[in-house]
Design an enzyme around this catalytic site. Structure first.
Site, short mmCIF file in Angstrom:
data_model
loop_
_atom_site.label_atom_id
_atom_site.label_comp_id
_atom_site.label_asym_id
_atom_site.label_seq_id
_atom_site.Cartn_x
_atom_site.Cartn_y
_atom_site.Cartn_z
N LYS A 1 37.22 22.25 -10.10
CA LYS A 1 38.58 21.70 -10.11
C LYS A 1 39.36 22.08 -11.39
O LYS A 1 38.77 22.57 -12.36
CB LYS A 1 38.49 20.18 -9.97
CG LYS A 1 37.92 19.73 -8.62
CD LYS A 1 37.99 18.22 -8.49
CE LYS A 1 37.44 17.75 -7.17
NZ LYS A 1 37.60 16.28 -6.99
N TYR B 1 42.88 17.79 1.73
CA TYR B 1 42.56 16.38 1.48
C TYR B 1 43.25 15.44 2.47
O TYR B 1 43.42 14.26 2.18
CB TYR B 1 42.92 16.00 0.04
CG TYR B 1 41.89 16.45 -0.99
CD1 TYR B 1 40.59 15.96 -0.96
CD2 TYR B 1 42.22 17.34 -2.00
CE1 TYR B 1 39.64 16.35 -1.90
CE2 TYR B 1 41.28 17.74 -2.95
CZ TYR B 1 39.99 17.22 -2.88
OH TYR B 1 39.05 17.60 -3.82
N ASN C 1 37.28 15.00 -11.93
CA ASN C 1 35.81 14.93 -11.88
C ASN C 1 35.15 16.30 -11.65
O ASN C 1 34.04 16.38 -11.15
CB ASN C 1 35.34 13.88 -10.86
CG ASN C 1 35.73 14.22 -9.44
OD1 ASN C 1 36.44 15.18 -9.20
ND2 ASN C 1 35.24 13.43 -8.50
N HIS D 1 34.16 19.40 -6.42
CA HIS D 1 34.12 18.81 -5.08
C HIS D 1 32.97 19.46 -4.32
O HIS D 1 32.72 20.66 -4.49
CB HIS D 1 35.42 19.09 -4.32
CG HIS D 1 35.30 18.87 -2.84
ND1 HIS D 1 35.46 17.62 -2.28
CD2 HIS D 1 34.97 19.71 -1.82
CE1 HIS D 1 35.24 17.72 -0.97
NE2 HIS D 1 34.95 18.97 -0.67
N GLU E 1 35.34 23.14 5.88
CA GLU E 1 35.90 23.42 4.55
C GLU E 1 35.72 24.90 4.16
O GLU E 1 36.61 25.50 3.56
CB GLU E 1 35.27 22.48 3.51
CG GLU E 1 35.68 21.03 3.75
CD GLU E 1 35.03 20.02 2.80
OE1 GLU E 1 34.16 20.41 1.99
OE2 GLU E 1 35.39 18.84 2.89
P1 CMP Z 1 36.37 14.75 -4.08
O1 CMP Z 1 34.91 14.83 -3.83
O2 CMP Z 1 37.09 16.00 -4.34
O3 CMP Z 1 37.05 13.99 -2.84
C1 CMP Z 1 38.20 13.19 -2.97
C2 CMP Z 1 38.64 13.03 -4.37
O4 CMP Z 1 39.52 11.98 -4.61
C3 CMP Z 1 37.44 12.69 -5.23
O5 CMP Z 1 36.59 13.80 -5.34
C4 CMP Z 1 38.10 12.22 -6.51
O6 CMP Z 1 38.41 13.29 -7.37
C5 CMP Z 1 39.40 11.64 -5.97
N1 CMP Z 1 39.37 10.20 -6.14
C6 CMP Z 1 38.54 9.33 -5.54
N2 CMP Z 1 38.81 8.09 -5.94
C7 CMP Z 1 39.84 8.18 -6.81
C8 CMP Z 1 40.57 7.24 -7.56
N3 CMP Z 1 40.31 5.94 -7.50
N4 CMP Z 1 41.58 7.69 -8.34
C9 CMP Z 1 41.86 9.03 -8.40
N5 CMP Z 1 41.20 9.97 -7.69
C10 CMP Z 1 40.20 9.54 -6.92
#
Ligand code: CMP
Length: 140
Positions: free
Chosen positions: A11, A51, A114, A117, A128
């Site tokens: 990311k 998403y 984070n 993904h 995906e």
């Molecule tokens: P990902 O695995 O990419 O799938 C959905 C994403 O939403 C997740 O990782 C996080 O990066 C994001 N996400 C999930 N919960 C939150 C939150 N409370 N606030 C901001 N982003 C979130």
């Protein structure tokens, strides 16, 4: 164990900090093969489409803005039990809850930023992968 393919995104928080190699080292160290990879700039439409399942969540706008803020690296990973294995290697969504040695514990900044993904099921992995790669871009 069956050989599987899963989908991964490195990311914007990670591309911005120039740590795609460090993340790939963890992926490869865990025995997963990076069989396709490209660095791209997501469009808003691509991020919203990818998403879409989260479109009703309160953090959706923030998530899309973040995903288009810098380039990402999209990948196809292959290995034994790759879907579950990569989720283990990534660690918990919130880095505060992630185990030591996981990508998110070592590198992620927050639950939103984070770093990676990974697909949550074999079925979603196929969807995906097709979202970003043509068959001739995956060379095994
Ligand atoms: P990902 O695995 O990419 O799938 C959905 C994403 O939403 C997740 O990782 C996080 O990066 C994001 N996400 C999930 N919960 C939150 C939150 N409370 N606030 C901001 N982003 C979130």
């Amino acid at each position: 164990m069956a050989t599987q393919r899963t989908f991964s995104i490195i990311k914007p928080d990670a591309t911005k900090r120039n740590i795609t190699g460090a993340i790939n080292a963890i992926i490869e160290g865990a025995g997963l093969r990076i069989i396709a990879q490209k660095r791209i700039q997501l469009t808003q439409a691509q991020a919203e489409g990818f998403y879409a399942v989260h479109s009703e969540r309160p953090f959706f706008g923030e998530l899309v803005e973040f995903m288009i803020s810098e380039p990402v690296v999209v990948q196809v990973l292959e290995g034994d039990d790759a879907v579950a294995k990569y989720r283990e290697v990534m660690g918990a969504t919130n880095p505060a809850d992630a185990d030591a040695g996981t990508i998110r514990k070592e590198h992620a900044l927050s639950i939103g930023e984070n770093s990676v993904h990974g697909s949550d099921s074999l079925e979603n992995a196929e969807i995906e992968i097709k979202f970003f790669f043509n068959d001739d871009e995956i060379v095994g």
